[in-house]
Every structure is written in structure tokens, then in C-alpha cells.
Design a protein around this motif. Sequence first.
Motif, PDB file in Angstrom:
ATOM      1  N   GLU A  37       0.834  -1.205   0.000  1.00  0.00           N
ATOM      2  CA  GLU A  37       0.000   0.000   0.000  1.00  0.00           C
ATOM      3  C   GLU A  37       0.868   1.254   0.000  1.00  0.00           C
ATOM      4  OE1 GLU A  37      -3.515   1.624   2.845  1.00  0.00           O
ATOM      5  OE2 GLU A  37      -3.881   0.009   1.409  1.00  0.00           O
ATOM      6  N   ARG A  38       1.935   1.244   0.771  1.00  0.00           N
ATOM      7  CA  ARG A  38       2.814   2.418   0.777  1.00  0.00           C
ATOM      8  C   ARG A  38       3.408   2.642  -0.604  1.00  0.00           C
ATOM      9  NH1 ARG A  38       6.715   4.241   5.599  1.00  0.00           N
ATOM     10  NH2 ARG A  38       4.643   4.047   6.515  1.00  0.00           N
ATOM     11  N   ALA A  39       3.821   1.576  -1.268  1.00  0.00           N
ATOM     12  CA  ALA A  39       4.382   1.708  -2.611  1.00  0.00           C
ATOM     13  C   ALA A  39       3.353   2.290  -3.569  1.00  0.00           C
ATOM     14  CB  ALA A  39       4.877   0.355  -3.110  1.00  0.00           C
ATOM     15  N   ILE A  40       2.128   1.821  -3.485  1.00  0.00           N
ATOM     16  CA  ILE A  40       1.056   2.333  -4.348  1.00  0.00           C
ATOM     17  C   ILE A  40       0.874   3.827  -4.149  1.00  0.00           C
ATOM     18  CG2 ILE A  40      -1.444   2.273  -4.731  1.00  0.00           C
ATOM     19  CD1 ILE A  40      -1.296  -0.750  -3.987  1.00  0.00           C
ATOM     20  N   LEU A  41       0.781   4.243  -2.900  1.00  0.00           N
ATOM     21  CA  LEU A  41       0.545   5.646  -2.592  1.00  0.00           C
ATOM     22  C   LEU A  41       1.743   6.506  -2.973  1.00  0.00           C
ATOM     23  CD1 LEU A  41      -1.229   5.119   0.837  1.00  0.00           C
ATOM     24  CD2 LEU A  41      -2.289   6.041  -1.238  1.00  0.00           C
ATOM     25  N   GLU A  42       2.955   6.000  -2.773  1.00  0.00           N
ATOM     26  CA  GLU A  42       4.146   6.770  -3.132  1.00  0.00           C
ATOM     27  C   GLU A  42       4.275   6.925  -4.641  1.00  0.00           C
ATOM     28  OE1 GLU A  42       7.249   4.673  -1.087  1.00  0.00           O
ATOM     29  OE2 GLU A  42       7.007   5.864   0.761  1.00  0.00           O
ATOM     30  N   THR A  56     -12.376  14.118  -0.340  1.00  0.00           N
ATOM     31  CA  THR A  56     -12.089  14.752   0.945  1.00  0.00           C
ATOM     32  C   THR A  56     -10.612  14.666   1.297  1.00  0.00           C
ATOM     33  OG1 THR A  56     -14.304  14.175   1.731  1.00  0.00           O
ATOM     34  CG2 THR A  56     -12.659  14.697   3.408  1.00  0.00           C
ATOM     35  N   VAL A  57     -10.023  13.505   1.032  1.00  0.00           N
ATOM     36  CA  VAL A  57      -8.599  13.276   1.326  1.00  0.00           C
ATOM     37  C   VAL A  57      -7.888  12.995   0.012  1.00  0.00           C
ATOM     38  CG1 VAL A  57      -6.945  11.870   2.598  1.00  0.00           C
ATOM     39  CG2 VAL A  57      -9.214  12.290   3.565  1.00  0.00           C
ATOM     40  N   PRO A  58      -7.077  13.921  -0.484  1.00  0.00           N
ATOM     41  CA  PRO A  58      -6.370  13.685  -1.749  1.00  0.00           C
ATOM     42  C   PRO A  58      -5.334  12.580  -1.589  1.00  0.00           C
ATOM     43  CG  PRO A  58      -5.562  15.677  -0.692  1.00  0.00           C
ATOM     44  CD  PRO A  58      -6.734  15.212   0.125  1.00  0.00           C
ATOM     45  N   PRO A  59      -4.807  12.037  -2.693  1.00  0.00           N
ATOM     46  CA  PRO A  59      -3.847  10.936  -2.600  1.00  0.00           C
ATOM     47  C   PRO A  59      -2.655  11.239  -1.695  1.00  0.00           C
ATOM     48  CG  PRO A  59      -4.606  11.167  -4.857  1.00  0.00           C
ATOM     49  CD  PRO A  59      -5.187  12.321  -4.096  1.00  0.00           C
ATOM     50  N   GLU A  60      -2.149  12.475  -1.731  1.00  0.00           N
ATOM     51  CA  GLU A  60      -1.017  12.788  -0.854  1.00  0.00           C
ATOM     52  C   GLU A  60      -1.445  12.758   0.615  1.00  0.00           C
ATOM     53  OE1 GLU A  60      -2.529  16.770  -2.595  1.00  0.00           O
ATOM     54  OE2 GLU A  60      -2.216  14.692  -3.262  1.00  0.00           O
ATOM     55  N   GLY A  61      -2.700  13.112   0.890  1.00  0.00           N
ATOM     56  CA  GLY A  61      -3.220  13.001   2.253  1.00  0.00           C
ATOM     57  C   GLY A  61      -3.400  11.557   2.665  1.00  0.00           C
TER      58      GLY A  61
END
Length: 274
Positions: A37-42, A56-61
Motif C-alpha cells: 500500500e505504501r508503494a502504491i501511494l508513493e 475529501t482526502v487527496p492521494p497525498e493526504g
Amino acid sequence: MEQLNKFLNERAKGTLISWQHQAEAARRYGITVHQTERAILEMGLLPARYQRNSGTVPPEGQLVLHRSRVTVIGCGGLGGYVVEQLARAGVGTIVAVDPDVFEEHNLNRQLLSSIDALGASKAAAAAQRVAAINPAVTVVPEQVAFCPDNARELIAASSVAVDALDNVQGRLELADACNSLEVPLVHGAIAGWYGQVATQLPGEATLRLIYSSWTSGAGVERELGNPSFTPAAVASLQAAEVCKLLLGSGRPLTGRKLVIDLLHMDMDQFTVPT
């Protein structure tokens, strides 16, 4: 890492990665779902489970939430709901602290309780529940009673602590420990139709001021009890406040106490004296 990124990019639909492909990536590359999940978000992608968060919460959030660690003290009426909501929101690591096991009188209001769970650890149940709904979240179950002696071990590494206790003495000790460790605290308390929420930032004496007239004994919740809906309502406000603090969004509930009256459907806020 390059092969993992290639695998994820090839399977993304737009910016979304399905749970199926997230779990497959973890198996294929010998890493945890949390790491995947961290890899996906990064990469600027988004696990599909969070697509309804994105307005409400952007991808960086979402990455900020994933990198965060929150300690929830108490996994009963309030804490069970708080743990679940933070896990569904995508908070990456949750320390679930509670020394107790489930008893029959918990069944009317505690989300993590069930007939099959009677006699089981509340902290362990929190970990099992989160594993079933969002395995990308790491839950650290601690079947211990919070006290000043173990405060550093339980709280120091967290960005926020949550007060889901059921006694005033414990709340005050937790508030003092959070101040000492410079960790923000989101307080919640419930009794019957009523509840309250407040946030104490490091250096503030919010809980000491709220309970300035308390000397000893059980709180009013022991007299009024708690129905099913009050902990759900107050825990939702606490979870929202935690996410705001983690994201640096909105106006935190500092210097104020929010009081909820579900009997008359009133919500008022009071300035906490300094």
C-alpha cells in the motif's frame, strides 16, 4: 522495487489499484500488504478501497494517513468504533490498548463484541477485526492497562493518542502523559444520551480543566449507562478529529469542549477556561 512499480502500473485502472492486485503484488514480491500500500501511494496511485475518500482526502493526504501511527487507549464502546473508523480511513498503524476481555454486558454497544468473542481479549479482537476489513493497516494489540509507567512505550511513537477510557482518573493520567510526551490527545466520554469531545494539544491542560471539579469516584456514565448509539456518534467525532490532526486540516477542537445531547438532538460547544 522497480519490478513492483512496473507490476502495479500495468494493472492500474486510471489511478486505482484493486485489492486483488494489491494482494497479488504482496505475494509475488514477498512483502506485506502494508508495504504494498505504501508503494502504491508513493507512486501517486490509490488503492481502490479509498476512492470514496478522494474528494475529501487527496492521494497525498492518504499517504500521510498511511504513514501515521495512532494509539487508542480503550477498545470498548468508544475505542472499538474509533479503531474501525481509523482503519477504514487508512491510518497505517494503530496501537490498540485494553486489558479487558468481552463480557455479556458489552454486547449492547461495543462494535468488536459478539457472542463468540465473550471471554476474548478486546485488544486482540481489534486486530482481528481490522485484519478482516483492511489488512494494509497494522494493528499492534496491547492487552495491558494504561498507566503512567507504560505511557512512553504505548504512546511516544504515535502522532496522536485517543482517550476511549471509562474513568476520570485514567483520563487525567493519560492527558498528563500525552503532555509529557508532546503527543496530541483526542478525548471522548459518553453517558446515556450524552457525550463530549475535546482535543488537547501539547502544553495545554484541557482535561485537567474539564475535570477540575472531580475529586474521586466513578463518572456519571456508571449511573446512566450507555446505549448502542452514543458511543458510535462520539467515536465518529473523535475519528474525524484524529484525521484532521494527522492531515493538518480544518480547525482542531482545541480550547473548546463539544457536548452532544442525542435526547434533544443538540450540539453545543463551550470554551475551556485557561
